[in-house]
Design a protein around this motif. Sequence first.
Motif, PDB file in Angstrom:
ATOM      1  N   ILE C 172       6.982   0.614  -1.076  1.00 48.86           N
ATOM      2  CA  ILE C 172       5.649   1.225  -1.059  1.00 48.86           C
ATOM      3  C   ILE C 172       5.038   0.888   0.293  1.00 48.86           C
ATOM      4  O   ILE C 172       4.799  -0.280   0.585  1.00 48.86           O
ATOM      5  N   GLY C 173       4.804   1.886   1.116  1.00 52.81           N
ATOM      6  CA  GLY C 173       4.165   1.662   2.411  1.00 52.81           C
ATOM      7  C   GLY C 173       4.929   0.685   3.283  1.00 52.81           C
ATOM      8  O   GLY C 173       4.326  -0.188   3.903  1.00 52.81           O
ATOM      9  N   ARG C 177       7.208  -3.663  -3.247  1.00 55.30           N
ATOM     10  CA  ARG C 177       6.075  -4.265  -3.963  1.00 55.30           C
ATOM     11  C   ARG C 177       6.286  -4.128  -5.464  1.00 55.30           C
ATOM     12  O   ARG C 177       6.939  -3.194  -5.916  1.00 55.30           O
ATOM     13  N   LYS C 202      -5.769  -2.637  -1.374  1.00 50.96           N
ATOM     14  CA  LYS C 202      -5.531  -2.063  -0.050  1.00 50.96           C
ATOM     15  C   LYS C 202      -5.325  -0.557  -0.224  1.00 50.96           C
ATOM     16  O   LYS C 202      -4.397  -0.125  -0.890  1.00 50.96           O
ATOM     17  N   ALA C 205      -1.809   1.094   0.668  1.00 50.58           N
ATOM     18  CA  ALA C 205      -0.741   0.781  -0.286  1.00 50.58           C
ATOM     19  C   ALA C 205      -0.973   1.541  -1.591  1.00 50.58           C
ATOM     20  O   ALA C 205      -0.036   2.053  -2.207  1.00 50.58           O
TER      21      ALA C 205
END
Lengths: 289, 202, 228
Positions: C172-173, C177, C202, C205
Motif C-alpha cells: 500500500i503506497g 501494511r 495518513k 496511505a
Amino acid sequence: MTDRLDSFTRSQWIVIEDDAGIVRRAPFETLLFSIPIRVANGPDGPRIHRLDTGEALPVLRRYGYVWSALDPAPRPLFEVPEFDEAGRRFTPCGPVGVKTSALRVIENFLDLAHFPFVHPGILGTESETEVIPYRVEIRRDVDEVWAVDCGFFQPKAMAASSAGAQVEYRYRVAQPCSAVLYKTSPGRAGAFDLIGILVRPLHETACEVHAWMLMWDEESSDESLLQFQQEIFLQDRIILENQIPHLLPLSAGMEIPTRADATSIAYRRWLKNHGVIWGTCEGIPEVTA
Amino acid sequence: MILYEHVLSSDCYKLRLMFDLLGMDYERRPVDMYPGHADQKPAFRALSPFGRLPVLQDGNLTIWDAQAALLYIAERGDASSSWTARSVEERANIQTWLQVAGGPLRAVAAARARNLFGDASSEDGLLDVITIIDDRIVEQEIHGSEWLVSDRPTIADVAVFPDIALHEDAGISLDAYCGLRRWLGAFASLPGFAPMPGVASM
Amino acid sequence: MSMRQTEASAWHVVGGWNHVQPGAACRVELPGAEIALWRTEAGAVHAWDNRCPHRGMRLSFGIVKGDRLACRYHGWHYDEGGQCRFIPAHPNLDPPDTLAVAQHATHEQDEAIWVALGAGPTEPPPPLGTDQPGFCRSIPLPFGADTAADVLMRLAGASPVAPRLMQVRPEIGGSNRTVTLAVQPIDETRAAMHVFLDGGPKADARLAAIRWTVGLRWQITSETGAAA
C-alpha cells in the motif's frame, strides 16, 4: 399462493385497467391474485382469460374502468352515484406499481395523521398536526366502512386551491381493495370532490394502484390535475414500500394505534370479520417480510 | 424560461433543482407524460425529436437534452460561475459526470420507470454506476471535498443527484454505499434545495 | 451452539465511523435482524429494531431532531432510550411507557461501529489491528459470510485472525501494511466487508488502501461473475 385467497376477497370485482389504458395496451398479460391473465380488446369489448386454465373470467365496465374477478359470480360492485352527476370531471391517473399489500395501500389512503409529514405544504403542515376526533361507522345496508366528520387544515387541498383551508373529509371503504374519499370542493360551495383508489393485487405483497378523481373543476388543465394527484401518490409510495411487514397485521398487538387511527382500526376489524386472509398476516406464525 | 416537464421525471427534477438552487424564476408547463404518453406524440416531437422530457425554451432557443439545458441554466443564471467550470481541468471533470448522467445512469431511471409504470427495462450496469459514483465520493472525501468535482457543488452534482436520490423508487438500496448517502445529505442541505416525491430521507 | 445463536451473541462491524453521520439514520442488516442505525446531532450512535411500533414504518427513514428520532410516517418522536415521547396527532397526550422501540448494543472503537443484537456480549469487541487502525472502505459482497471468507483467502491472500476478521499485508503506497478485513454477515447470499488500515491517519496511505479495496472488488466481480 392462491390457497390464501379467501372467499370474500375472491368474490370482489377487481380493477384491471382504465378504458384508455385498455385501448392503448390491449392485448396484454398481467396478474390477478398471482394468477396470470390475458386482457384482449375486441368489437364486443374487453375479454379476459386465465392463462393457467384458459377459463374466461367475468368482465364489467363501469366508472371508466374495466373490472374482472376470479369468482364466476362476483358480488355486485359498489355504487358511486356521483358518477351520474352532470358537470363533474373524471380523471383517471394511470396505474402505479407498489411493492406491498393492497390492504396497506388502502389503509394509508384512509389516514389523516400522515398529511403533515408525508405531504408537507400540500395536504398538511407541521404546525397543525392534531387529528380532531371523527366518527367511524359500519354501514350495514351496504357493508362498507365509513369515516365522517373528519377535518384537517390543508395548505393546498386540491389542484384548484388558491390558499390553505380547513377541509372536511369523508372516507369510504367500498371493498377490501377499493376506497373513496369525499372532500370539500374548492370549485363549488357546499359540494364534495371525490378521489378514489382501486387496487389490483398482483401478489400478496405487490399491487397496481389506480387513482381517479371526480371533481367540480373547470379551471385546472388535465396535466396539472394529473400531476397534482401523481405527486401525492408518489409521496405515499415510498412510505408504503417501507412499512414492514408488507402484509397487513389484523390482530391486535403487532402494531399500536391511537384514537387518530379509528378508521384503520375499523378497517382491520372489518377485514377480519369477513375472514380476509389475502394480503394480511393472518395464518402466518412469524412474519418477517 | 419555459420548462416543459413532468412532476415525476428525474431529468425534469434536475432542471427544477438548478432553477431553485440559483433562485431563478421560470414557467412550468406540465406535459401528460403519464398516463397520456404525450411526450411520444407528434406535437411534442416537434419540440423534442427523441420524445424526451424535459424541454427548455428561452426565446427562440429550444434545448431538448437535460444535461445541455442544465449547463444553459447555470451559465445564464450563475454570475459567479460557481456551478460551472473555472478551469480546463474542471471542465473535463464536469463533462465526465454529465456524460455519466446522460449515459450509464439512465439505467437507474429505467429501473424506476419499470417499477412505477411497468415500462420494460434492462438492468445492465445498474450497480456498476452506483458503485463508481460512490467510489468517486469516497476519494473526494479523502481530499477534503464532499462533491463530485473540485471543492464545491457544480452542475456535475446537480446532473447526477436526481437518479441517485430516487434510488428507492428504482429498487436500489444504498445501505452499503455510505459515500453516496453522505453526498445526498450534503446536497439536500444546500440553500434552495427542494425534494421531489420518492426522494428518501437523508 | 447453533450458527444463529453464535451470530446473535457476537459483535459485528457494520461500518466505519462515518457510515452514519451525526443527525442521520440508515439501515443495517444482520442475520435475522433489520436495524435502524442512527446518530444524535451530538454524535451518540444507536441501533434499534427498524420498525416504528405504530404502523411498521422503517425507522431508518426517520428524521433526527436533536437527541430524538422522528418517524417519517406520522412524526412520532423517540428518545435515546427508544421511548416514544411525542405523538403529533395527539399533541397533548403523554405516550404510555409501553410505546418503545427495542434497542441493540453498540460500540465504537478503531474508527468502526460495532453492533451486537440485544444486550450484546459482556466483553468488548477485539481490536481491528495493532497500530492505530483506521477505517478505509466498505464494500457489499454478493455471497454469504462463510463463502466471503473463502473468497477473501483465495483472491486477497487474507488469513483469519478472529471470528469474521481476516488480515492481509498488501503493498500500500510503496510498503507492505497490515489491512484488517471485517466481514459482516447478512444472509446466505449477502455479506459486507469493512476494510481497516494500520499506521494512523495518513491520507495518502488511506487513499492507496481504498484503491486496493476497489481493485479487490473488481477482481471479486470478474472472478465470481457476480454483480458489484
